[in-house]
Write a protein that holds these residues in place. Sequence first.
Motif, PDB file in Angstrom:
ATOM      1  N   ALA A   1      14.805   3.990   8.261  1.00 39.47           N
ATOM      2  CA  ALA A   1      14.309   4.343   9.595  1.00 39.47           C
ATOM      3  C   ALA A   1      13.283   3.325  10.061  1.00 39.47           C
ATOM      4  CB  ALA A   1      13.689   5.734   9.574  1.00 39.47           C
TER       5      ALA A   1
ATOM      6  N   ILE B   1       0.830  -1.207   0.000  1.00 37.39           N
ATOM      7  CA  ILE B   1       0.000   0.000   0.000  1.00 37.39           C
ATOM      8  C   ILE B   1       0.871   1.266   0.000  1.00 37.39           C
ATOM      9  CG2 ILE B   1      -1.720   1.301   1.342  1.00 37.39           C
ATOM     10  CD1 ILE B   1      -2.603  -1.536   2.475  1.00 37.39           C
TER      11      ILE B   1
ATOM     12  N   VAL C   1      -5.987  -6.676   1.734  1.00 41.68           N
ATOM     13  CA  VAL C   1      -5.420  -6.053   0.537  1.00 41.68           C
ATOM     14  C   VAL C   1      -4.348  -6.988  -0.016  1.00 41.68           C
ATOM     15  CG1 VAL C   1      -4.354  -3.964  -0.384  1.00 41.68           C
ATOM     16  CG2 VAL C   1      -5.755  -3.814   1.682  1.00 41.68           C
TER      17      VAL C   1
ATOM     18  N   PHE D   1      10.175   6.219   4.405  1.00 41.89           N
ATOM     19  CA  PHE D   1      10.861   5.691   5.592  1.00 41.89           C
ATOM     20  C   PHE D   1      10.713   4.183   5.556  1.00 41.89           C
ATOM     21  CE2 PHE D   1      10.477   9.495   8.780  1.00 41.89           C
ATOM     22  CZ  PHE D   1      11.084  10.318   7.851  1.00 41.89           C
ATOM     23  N   GLU D   2      11.819   3.459   5.601  1.00 45.34           N
ATOM     24  CA  GLU D   2      11.775   1.993   5.448  1.00 45.34           C
ATOM     25  C   GLU D   2      12.824   1.305   6.317  1.00 45.34           C
ATOM     26  OE1 GLU D   2      10.715  -0.819   4.418  1.00 45.34           O
ATOM     27  OE2 GLU D   2       9.021  -0.278   3.190  1.00 45.34           O
ATOM     28  N   ILE D   3      12.543   0.054   6.654  1.00 42.91           N
ATOM     29  CA  ILE D   3      13.594  -0.791   7.231  1.00 42.91           C
ATOM     30  C   ILE D   3      14.196  -1.700   6.152  1.00 42.91           C
ATOM     31  CG2 ILE D   3      12.984  -0.860   9.689  1.00 42.91           C
ATOM     32  CD1 ILE D   3      11.359  -3.388   9.107  1.00 42.91           C
TER      33      ILE D   3
ATOM     34  N   VAL E   1      10.342   2.844  12.239  1.00 46.98           N
ATOM     35  CA  VAL E   1       9.430   3.846  12.808  1.00 46.98           C
ATOM     36  C   VAL E   1       9.232   3.677  14.320  1.00 46.98           C
ATOM     37  CG1 VAL E   1       8.197   4.314  10.658  1.00 46.98           C
ATOM     38  CG2 VAL E   1       7.360   2.488  12.182  1.00 46.98           C
ATOM     39  N   ALA E   2       9.643   2.527  14.849  1.00 42.58           N
ATOM     40  CA  ALA E   2       9.516   2.304  16.296  1.00 42.58           C
ATOM     41  C   ALA E   2      10.727   2.834  17.067  1.00 42.58           C
ATOM     42  CB  ALA E   2       9.307   0.821  16.580  1.00 42.58           C
TER      43      ALA E   2
ATOM     44  N   ALA F   1       3.648   2.238   7.857  1.00 39.36           N
ATOM     45  CA  ALA F   1       4.548   1.106   8.135  1.00 39.36           C
ATOM     46  C   ALA F   1       4.027   0.231   9.267  1.00 39.36           C
ATOM     47  CB  ALA F   1       5.937   1.629   8.498  1.00 39.36           C
ATOM     48  N   GLY F   2       4.393  -1.018   9.218  1.00 42.18           N
ATOM     49  CA  GLY F   2       4.073  -1.918  10.319  1.00 42.18           C
ATOM     50  C   GLY F   2       4.460  -3.332   9.952  1.00 42.18           C
ATOM     51  N   ALA F   3       4.811  -4.095  10.960  1.00 43.17           N
ATOM     52  CA  ALA F   3       5.267  -5.471  10.735  1.00 43.17           C
ATOM     53  C   ALA F   3       4.076  -6.391  10.490  1.00 43.17           C
ATOM     54  CB  ALA F   3       6.035  -5.947  11.956  1.00 43.17           C
TER      55      ALA F   3
ATOM     56  N   PRO G   1       2.309  -8.134  -0.016  1.00 42.24           N
ATOM     57  CA  PRO G   1       3.110  -9.204   0.588  1.00 42.24           C
ATOM     58  C   PRO G   1       2.866  -9.381   2.081  1.00 42.24           C
ATOM     59  CG  PRO G   1       4.473  -7.759  -0.745  1.00 42.24           C
ATOM     60  CD  PRO G   1       3.131  -7.096  -0.617  1.00 42.24           C
ATOM     61  N   MET G   2       2.191  -8.368   2.738  1.00 36.60           N
ATOM     62  CA  MET G   2       2.085  -8.423   4.193  1.00 36.60           C
ATOM     63  C   MET G   2       1.339  -9.633   4.716  1.00 36.60           C
ATOM     64  SD  MET G   2       0.311  -5.790   6.844  1.00 36.60           S
ATOM     65  CE  MET G   2       1.756  -5.294   7.740  1.00 36.60           C
TER      66      MET G   2
HETATM   67  N1  LIG Z   1      -2.477  -5.928   3.468  1.00 36.14           N
HETATM   68  C1  LIG Z   1      -3.611  -5.895   4.154  1.00 36.14           C
HETATM   69  O1  LIG Z   1      -4.472  -6.773   4.040  1.00 36.14           O
HETATM   70  C2  LIG Z   1      -3.882  -4.752   5.088  1.00 36.14           C
HETATM   71  C3  LIG Z   1      -5.180  -4.549   5.583  1.00 36.14           C
HETATM   72  C4  LIG Z   1      -5.439  -3.490   6.452  1.00 36.14           C
HETATM   73  C5  LIG Z   1      -4.400  -2.657   6.835  1.00 36.14           C
HETATM   74  N2  LIG Z   1      -3.140  -2.881   6.352  1.00 36.14           N
HETATM   75  C6  LIG Z   1      -2.079  -2.014   6.814  1.00 36.14           C
HETATM   76  O2  LIG Z   1      -1.422  -1.413   5.708  1.00 36.14           O
HETATM   77  C7  LIG Z   1      -0.082  -1.090   6.068  1.00 36.14           C
HETATM   78  C8  LIG Z   1       0.844  -1.519   4.952  1.00 36.14           C
HETATM   79  O3  LIG Z   1       0.714  -2.908   4.805  1.00 36.14           O
HETATM   80  P1  LIG Z   1       1.003  -3.679   3.440  1.00 36.14           P
HETATM   81  O4  LIG Z   1      -0.044  -4.680   3.329  1.00 36.14           O
HETATM   82  O5  LIG Z   1       1.276  -2.727   2.340  1.00 36.14           O
HETATM   83  O6  LIG Z   1       2.344  -4.442   3.891  1.00 36.14           O
HETATM   84  P2  LIG Z   1       3.759  -4.707   3.200  1.00 36.14           P
HETATM   85  O7  LIG Z   1       4.410  -5.739   4.049  1.00 36.14           O
HETATM   86  O8  LIG Z   1       3.599  -4.953   1.747  1.00 36.14           O
HETATM   87  O9  LIG Z   1       4.509  -3.316   3.406  1.00 36.14           O
HETATM   88  C9  LIG Z   1       4.856  -2.849   4.672  1.00 36.14           C
HETATM   89  C10 LIG Z   1       6.173  -2.119   4.547  1.00 36.14           C
HETATM   90  O10 LIG Z   1       6.481  -1.562   5.836  1.00 36.14           O
HETATM   91  C11 LIG Z   1       7.860  -1.767   6.100  1.00 36.14           C
HETATM   92  N3  LIG Z   1       8.038  -1.807   7.541  1.00 36.14           N
HETATM   93  C12 LIG Z   1       7.630  -2.789   8.396  1.00 36.14           C
HETATM   94  N4  LIG Z   1       7.953  -2.472   9.645  1.00 36.14           N
HETATM   95  C13 LIG Z   1       8.572  -1.260   9.592  1.00 36.14           C
HETATM   96  C14 LIG Z   1       9.151  -0.424  10.563  1.00 36.14           C
HETATM   97  N5  LIG Z   1       9.154  -0.765  11.859  1.00 36.14           N
HETATM   98  N6  LIG Z   1       9.712   0.755  10.167  1.00 36.14           N
HETATM   99  C15 LIG Z   1       9.709   1.098   8.847  1.00 36.14           C
HETATM  100  N7  LIG Z   1       9.198   0.326   7.872  1.00 36.14           N
HETATM  101  C16 LIG Z   1       8.633  -0.833   8.244  1.00 36.14           C
HETATM  102  C17 LIG Z   1       8.184  -3.092   5.445  1.00 36.14           C
HETATM  103  O11 LIG Z   1       9.571  -3.198   5.187  1.00 36.14           O
HETATM  104  C18 LIG Z   1       7.339  -3.036   4.176  1.00 36.14           C
HETATM  105  O12 LIG Z   1       8.060  -2.499   3.093  1.00 36.14           O
HETATM  106  C19 LIG Z   1       0.161  -1.768   7.421  1.00 36.14           C
HETATM  107  O13 LIG Z   1       0.061  -0.827   8.453  1.00 36.14           O
HETATM  108  C20 LIG Z   1      -0.984  -2.755   7.520  1.00 36.14           C
HETATM  109  O14 LIG Z   1      -1.324  -3.049   8.851  1.00 36.14           O
HETATM  110  C21 LIG Z   1      -2.858  -3.891   5.488  1.00 36.14           C
END
Ligand SMILES: NC(=O)c1ccc[n+]([C@@H]2O[C@H](COP(=O)([O-])OP(=O)(O)OC[C@H]3O[C@@H](n4cnc5c(N)ncnc54)[C@H](O)[C@@H]3O)[C@@H](O)[C@H]2O)c1
Length: 255
Positions: A61, A17, A191, A35-37, A63-64, A90-92, A194-195
Amino acid sequence: MRLKDRVAVITGGGSGIGKATALLFAKEGAKIAIFEIAEDNAREAVKEVEAEGGTAIYALANVASESEVEVGVQKVIDTFGRIDILFNNAGAHRYPHTSTPIDELPESEWDRIVDSHLKGCFLCSKHAVRQMKKQKSGVIVNIASISGLVGIPYVHNYGAAKHGIIGLTKELAVELADFGIRANAVAPASVDTPMRWHGGKGISDEVRAEISRTIPLKRIAQPEEIAQGVLYLASDESSFVTGAVLPIDGGYVAQ
Ligand SMILES: NC(=O)c1ccc[n+]([C@@H]2O[C@H](COP(=O)([O-])OP(=O)(O)OC[C@H]3O[C@@H](n4cnc5c(N)ncnc54)[C@H](O)[C@@H]3O)[C@@H](O)[C@H]2O)c1
């Protein structure tokens, strides 16, 4: 162009996203700071924005980590001179604890998820807001989830963080209104990124079918569909919207 010359910080902008939003914002004229890890992902996202004629930088960076966020924010200000938009995204991911019962969840897993999602949102807001207050303008968009609006079994740590993010969004909205700063959230259902599941490799066909059955529109969202909602909340089109949560969930929470 809806974001011409605005400077947008997008956390976790190297994938899913966040990356879709970086590409959309750049198309709308924004300068992007990721900002990325994951450095390889960040580099690739910057390349993709530039390939489309946009401008982007990244900061390594977590974010935590307050010190890393502070350095990242300073890099954005040194490079672009301001911060107009902060997308706290961002989020794990929860793998391999996607179906661990709460009475078996290790404390470290609670911390890993809550820190990267909720504390990250606090820390990035804290440091970006200092700059936005000087500008007397700014927009924050936080990513929550349907897990921030309803309870879902085995989603304890993530659900608590996402409910917290919605609470924090409302707090930011009322505290910062006098400074010309708005804060809103989007709440997606599943969504295609890859998460989810599969150890970060994306959604398996079996899980995809299972999730689709629970959603009125009977499918999983594409990251670009979430990015469109983030764009609305980040742009002047939402100039009288603050403290709101926009579900982008195919009707999930309407059931
Ligand atoms: N994919 C879903 O189904 C879904 C649904 C609802 C909400 N979300 C939220 O959307 C956001 C993005 O998720 P996504 O599905 O695109 O995931 P993703 O794994 O494709 O991307 C997340 C990115 O965040 C980075 N990241 C993780 N921890 C980090 C940290 N501590 N500091 C900096 N970067 C960090 C990762 O390296 C990765 O590139 C998240 O907050 C997730 O909770 C996702």
